[in-house]
Write an enzyme that holds these catalytic residues in place. Structure first.
Site, PDB file in Angstrom:
ATOM      1  N   ASP A  72       0.858  -1.040   0.047  1.00  0.00           N
ATOM      2  CA  ASP A  72       0.018  -0.055   0.013  1.00  0.00           C
ATOM      3  C   ASP A  72       1.034   1.311  -0.033  1.00  0.00           C
ATOM      4  OD1 ASP A  72      -2.347   1.929   0.277  1.00  0.00           O
ATOM      5  OD2 ASP A  72      -2.087   1.696   2.251  1.00  0.00           O
ATOM      6  N   SER A  73       0.079   2.251  -0.125  1.00  0.00           N
ATOM      7  CA  SER A  73       0.869   3.678  -0.193  1.00  0.00           C
ATOM      8  C   SER A  73       1.471   3.957   1.361  1.00  0.00           C
ATOM      9  CB  SER A  73       0.265   4.806  -0.715  1.00  0.00           C
ATOM     10  OG  SER A  73      -1.121   4.547   0.227  1.00  0.00           O
ATOM     11  N   CYS A  79      -4.167  -1.153  -2.081  1.00  0.00           N
ATOM     12  CA  CYS A  79      -4.349   0.046  -2.207  1.00  0.00           C
ATOM     13  C   CYS A  79      -5.463   0.309  -3.225  1.00  0.00           C
ATOM     14  CB  CYS A  79      -3.018   0.760  -2.656  1.00  0.00           C
ATOM     15  SG  CYS A  79      -3.182   2.547  -2.970  1.00  0.00           S
ATOM     16  N   HIS A  90      -8.289   3.355   3.932  1.00  0.00           N
ATOM     17  CA  HIS A  90      -8.325   3.874   5.315  1.00  0.00           C
ATOM     18  C   HIS A  90      -9.912   3.807   5.636  1.00  0.00           C
ATOM     19  CE1 HIS A  90      -4.424   5.448   4.309  1.00  0.00           C
ATOM     20  NE2 HIS A  90      -4.373   6.049   5.678  1.00  0.00           N
ATOM     21  N   CYS A 128     -11.289   2.823  -0.272  1.00  0.00           N
ATOM     22  CA  CYS A 128      -9.905   3.302   0.050  1.00  0.00           C
ATOM     23  C   CYS A 128      -9.826   2.412   1.335  1.00  0.00           C
ATOM     24  CB  CYS A 128     -10.094   4.793   0.425  1.00  0.00           C
ATOM     25  SG  CYS A 128      -8.596   5.636   1.297  1.00  0.00           S
TER      26      CYS A 128
HETATM   27  N1  DGL Z   1      -4.335   3.527   0.003  1.00  0.00           N
HETATM   28  C1  DGL Z   1      -4.725   4.603  -0.635  1.00  0.00           C
HETATM   29  C2  DGL Z   1      -6.047   3.878  -1.219  1.00  0.00           C
HETATM   30  O1  DGL Z   1      -6.541   2.837  -0.890  1.00  0.00           O
HETATM   31  C3  DGL Z   1      -5.411   5.965   0.339  1.00  0.00           C
HETATM   32  C4  DGL Z   1      -4.061   6.621   0.791  1.00  0.00           C
HETATM   33  C5  DGL Z   1      -3.412   7.250  -0.293  1.00  0.00           C
HETATM   34  O2  DGL Z   1      -3.892   8.285  -1.053  1.00  0.00           O
HETATM   35  O3  DGL Z   1      -2.238   6.773  -0.804  1.00  0.00           O
HETATM   36  O4  DGL Z   1      -6.638   4.598  -2.192  1.00  0.00           O
END
Ligand code: DGL
Length: 267
Positions: free
Chosen positions: A15-16, A78, A187, A185
């Site tokens: 993930d980011s 992600c 989060h 997303c």
């Molecule tokens: N992990 C990203 C997503 O699920 C959210 C956080 C980001 O913008 O990097 O889209």
């Protein structure tokens, strides 16, 4: 970077940042004997506001790194990276690769009765149209909304705050009548409380972490009886201490956290 890989046939998850830990946790609940390598690209988070070509480049470098570590499968935990980079990763990787979009779409179609589905995500995910195209192709009426501030409120540890609910109310204010809402997303599962309160009890919240984990689990043989519990190694491109701190919001990190220079991930 060479790592003495002590893991047994690990699955790579990336993930980011910390958000993908929600997917990792869902995977570990279903596959407690499996080893995992998690990579959080915390030096370059957020992906959600970056141009798609840049996200594809980041995701390609990470996939190459994880495949070089000998992973047996790759989970793009992600939504933004899944939305823009998955086809390239599937083509490029010598092992199966899964994103979070198709499992989320499948679950939403299973959950809706009216055929009116909402999806919320980062700007990048919503702008890509990845969810909308798939849902519309199945005859769904789709309402899509980018919610850029929600990632930040979770990262700040304020997922359960009145401020979070105000933001959720703001982003959901224009929704038509829907009976399923995809949390598009990584989060957003942390915001299930305020999202459910605002959307109403009749709206089914689709958590792509859970359905993705189900899909990946189904692709692997169950562990033989008597297997040792699985282990996890985390790589982070940013500050490992900050990663551990932010991850507390998501239930904390279990396992080693290793600092990885971004230069190791050149795509
Ligand atoms: N992990 C990203 C997503 O699920 C959210 C956080 C980001 O913008 O990097 O889209």
């Amino acid at each position: 970077m060479t790592l003495q890989n002590p893991l047994r046939q690990p699955i790579g998850v990336f993930d980011s940042g910390v958000g993908g830990l929600t997917v990792l946790q869902a995977l570990r609940r279903r596959m407690p004997y499996r080893d995992f390598i998690y990579l959080g690209d915390t030096a370059r988070v957020p992906y959600g506001r970056k141009p798609p070509e840049m996200v594809v480049d980041f995701a390609t470098g990470i996939a190459d790194f994880l495949c070089g570590m000998g992973v047996k499968g790759l989970v793009v935990a992600c939504n933004t990276a899944s939305a823009v980079a998955l086809p390239k990763l599937v083509e490029r990787c010598p092992v199966p690769a899964w994103g979070v979009i198709d499992p989320g779409v499948q679950a939403a179609i299973g959950a809706t009765v009216s055929g009116r589905v909402g999806v919320i995500g980062t700007k990048g995910t919503i702008a890509s149209g990845a969810y909308q195209r798939r849902l519309e192709a199945k005859g769904m009426q789709v309402w899509a909304q980018a919610c850029p501030m929600l990632v930040h409120i979770v990262e700040e540890g304020l997922a359960d705050s009145p401020e979070a609910e105000i933001l959720v109310r703001h982003y959901l204010s224009g929704r038509p009548e829907i009976d399923a809402l995809i949390l598009g997303c990584t989060h957003y599962p942390l915001l299930k409380g305020p999202i459910q309160r605002v959307a109403g009890a009749a709206v089914h919240l689709v958590d792509s972490a859970e359905v993705t984990a189900e899909t990946v689990n189904a692709a692997f043989e169950p562990a033989p009886a008597g297997s040792a519990p699985g282990r996890v190694i985390h790589f982070v491109t940013g500050d490992p201490v900050a990663f551990g701190h932010t991850a507390k919001v998501i239930g904390g990190v279990e396992g080693e956290v290793i600092s990885l220079p971004v230069a190791e991930l050149a795509g």
